[in-house]
Design a protein around this motif. Structure first.
Motif, short mmCIF file in Angstrom:
data_model
loop_
_atom_site.label_atom_id
_atom_site.label_comp_id
_atom_site.label_asym_id
_atom_site.label_seq_id
_atom_site.Cartn_x
_atom_site.Cartn_y
_atom_site.Cartn_z
N SER A 199 0.85 -1.19 0.00
CA SER A 199 0.00 0.00 0.00
C SER A 199 0.88 1.24 0.00
O SER A 199 2.10 1.15 0.08
CB SER A 199 -0.91 0.03 1.23
OG SER A 199 -1.81 1.13 1.19
N PHE A 200 0.21 2.40 -0.05
CA PHE A 200 0.91 3.66 0.15
C PHE A 200 1.33 3.75 1.63
O PHE A 200 0.67 3.21 2.51
CB PHE A 200 -0.01 4.83 -0.24
CG PHE A 200 0.62 6.17 -0.07
CD1 PHE A 200 1.75 6.51 -0.79
CD2 PHE A 200 0.10 7.09 0.83
CE1 PHE A 200 2.34 7.75 -0.61
CE2 PHE A 200 0.69 8.33 1.00
CZ PHE A 200 1.82 8.66 0.28
N PHE A 201 2.42 4.46 1.87
CA PHE A 201 3.05 4.54 3.20
C PHE A 201 2.07 4.90 4.33
O PHE A 201 2.13 4.35 5.43
CB PHE A 201 4.20 5.55 3.14
CG PHE A 201 5.08 5.55 4.36
CD1 PHE A 201 5.79 4.42 4.73
CD2 PHE A 201 5.20 6.70 5.13
CE1 PHE A 201 6.60 4.43 5.86
CE2 PHE A 201 6.01 6.72 6.25
CZ PHE A 201 6.71 5.58 6.62
N SER A 202 1.14 5.84 4.05
CA SER A 202 0.20 6.33 5.08
C SER A 202 -0.52 5.23 5.83
O SER A 202 -0.76 5.34 7.03
CB SER A 202 -0.91 7.16 4.44
OG SER A 202 -0.41 8.33 3.90
N THR A 203 -0.92 4.18 5.08
CA THR A 203 -1.71 3.09 5.67
C THR A 203 -1.04 2.56 6.93
O THR A 203 -1.71 2.26 7.93
CB THR A 203 -1.87 1.95 4.64
OG1 THR A 203 -2.46 2.48 3.46
CG2 THR A 203 -2.72 0.83 5.19
N ALA A 204 0.30 2.44 6.89
CA ALA A 204 1.03 1.89 8.03
C ALA A 204 1.62 2.98 8.92
O ALA A 204 1.75 2.80 10.13
CB ALA A 204 2.15 0.98 7.53
C1 LIG Z 1 -3.33 8.52 -0.87
C2 LIG Z 1 -3.47 7.47 0.14
C3 LIG Z 1 -3.52 7.74 1.52
C4 LIG Z 1 -3.25 9.10 2.11
O1 LIG Z 1 -4.00 10.15 1.63
P1 LIG Z 1 -3.45 11.67 1.75
O2 LIG Z 1 -4.66 12.47 1.51
O3 LIG Z 1 -2.39 11.84 0.72
O4 LIG Z 1 -2.92 11.85 3.14
C5 LIG Z 1 -3.75 6.70 2.39
N1 LIG Z 1 -3.89 5.43 1.95
C6 LIG Z 1 -3.82 5.12 0.65
C7 LIG Z 1 -4.01 3.70 0.23
C8 LIG Z 1 -3.59 6.12 -0.31
O5 LIG Z 1 -3.51 5.79 -1.61
#
Ligand SMILES: *Cc1c(COP(=O)(O)O)cnc(C)c1O
Length: 371
Positions: free
Chosen positions: A83-88
């Protein structure tokens, strides 16, 4: 040719966007103005859920959800390695421990069997799983019927990260309505994007909604200068809400256009690429159209296509459990994530790709021989 053509969308909606921004400038309620509440109502209706709480971005939406569920030190949150980093990132941010499990290669989403095994393995290591974050990768909802059953059986909260999935569905149930709480992002390149940062939380729980409303404004109580808990400053700007209100009106048509482009790609490219699998009853929002080449190296495909004027991108080159910032956290083995991080790439996808453009991309791909 743009990978995600935001200018094509803007050209289509510019006068209406200008008028909506002008209206906010005129009334001057830049923070929590009427557009914010109107948007929350419309988003909740769209998703088919009781509450929508807007916030500053999709990462905050995840963090606020964990805070509302009282997840913190001593707790473990099981999530996908792909996934994108934010998830973790949000898991250690609240003081909890992330635990990574592998995905299903055909859907790129967390594998229910791997999740079940991961819960047991985490417990064997003395960890205390409290929640699962599942992601709607590239727009396709994860297998929520099975994931929810596992969470119910194991006594875990379920958070749906629908940052990419907004607009998708399973048997008519919309992304943003799965689990105890769901989140999305309005980053400009997401299926529903604003012109800056934005995010939202969705839940049917009155209690979680009230907590999220408080947490996004410094843990406020009855009024602005009464603080009940430690929170964030994470409001959605009124200007972004006004932009989203306009864009939400065009969103259903854009989803149809994305689906047409995806169907066209999948019909014509099955010989050269492993194309995304959409299970029966599922609808993707097609945040990305991601493929695995059947022959030839990814880098060769991407450079050949670049020379022919077709932009591509890699989502994601590194698994979350291999990121420098996360590699010391516990994880099950994730061989599928590791392989796909080396093989996948994404083709142009947005709501204004027309048949001719997709045809052109397909013809170029079929004429490419990426040794
Ligand atoms: C883009 C994204 C996020 C974070 O969203 P932001 O608005 O950029 O903070 C979280 N999870 C996934 C899977 C994403 O693709």
């Amino acid at each position: 040719m743009q990978f995600i053509d935001l200018q094509a969308q803007l050209a289509h909606i510019r006068p209406a966007i200008d008028a909506r921004i002008a209206k906010v400038l005129d009334h001057g309620k830049f923070i929590m103005g009427p557009e914010v509440f109107e948007l929350e109502k419309k988003l909740a209706e769209y998703v088919g859920i009781k509450h929508c709480i807007s916030c500053a971005n999709g990462t905050d939406a995840l963090q606020l959800s964990l805070m509302a569920l009282d997840i913190g030190p001593g707790d473990t949150v099981i999530t996908t390695a792909f996934s994108f980093f934010s998830t973790a990132e949000v898991i250690p941010l609240v003081g909890a421990t992330p635990y990574f499990v592998d995905i299903i290669p055909s859907t790129y989403n967390i594998c229910p069997e791997a999740l079940q095994a991961g819960i047991h393995n985490a417990r064997k290591q003395g960890l205390k799983p409290k929640a699962v974050i599942a992601v709607d990768m590239f727009g396709l909802p994860a297998n929520y019927p099975e994931i929810q059953a596992i969470c119910d059986k194991e006594g875990l909260y379920l958070i749906e990260d629908a940052a990419q999935g907004f607009g998708g569905s399973i048997n008519g149930q919309n992304a943003g309505s799965f689990g105890d709480i769901a989140t999305t992002s309005f980053f400009p390149a997401k299926p529903l994007g604003c012109y800056g940062d934005g995010g939202a939380i969705f839940t049917d729980s009155d209690e979680l909604a009230t907590l999220c409303e408080s947490l996004r404004v410094h843990g406020k109580g009855e009024h602005k200068y009464q603080n009940m808990r430690i929170g964030l400053n994470s409001r959605l700007d009124t200007i972004q809400a006004a932009i989203l209100l306009e864009k939400l009106g065009h969103f259903p048509q854009e989803l149809i256009q994305r689906q047409k482009a995806a169907t066209h790609y999948s019909t014509e490219l099955a010989a050269v690429f492993v194309t995304p699998a959409i299970p029966e009853g599922y609808q993707s929002s097609w945040a990305q159209y991601t493929v695995t080449p059947k022959k030839g190296k990814r880098d060769n495909w991407m450079s050949s296509l670049k020379k022919a004027g077709i932009p591509t991108a890699v989502y994601y080159p590194i698994g979350l459990n291999k990121q420098v910032a996360l590699q010391h956290y516990p994880s099950d083995p994730t061989p599928i994530t590791e392989r796909l991080c080396e093989q996948v790439f994404s083709l142009p996808m947005h709501g204004y790709l027309d048949h001719q453009q997709v045809d052109n991309i397909i013809n170029i791909i079929n004429a490419t021989n990426p040794i």
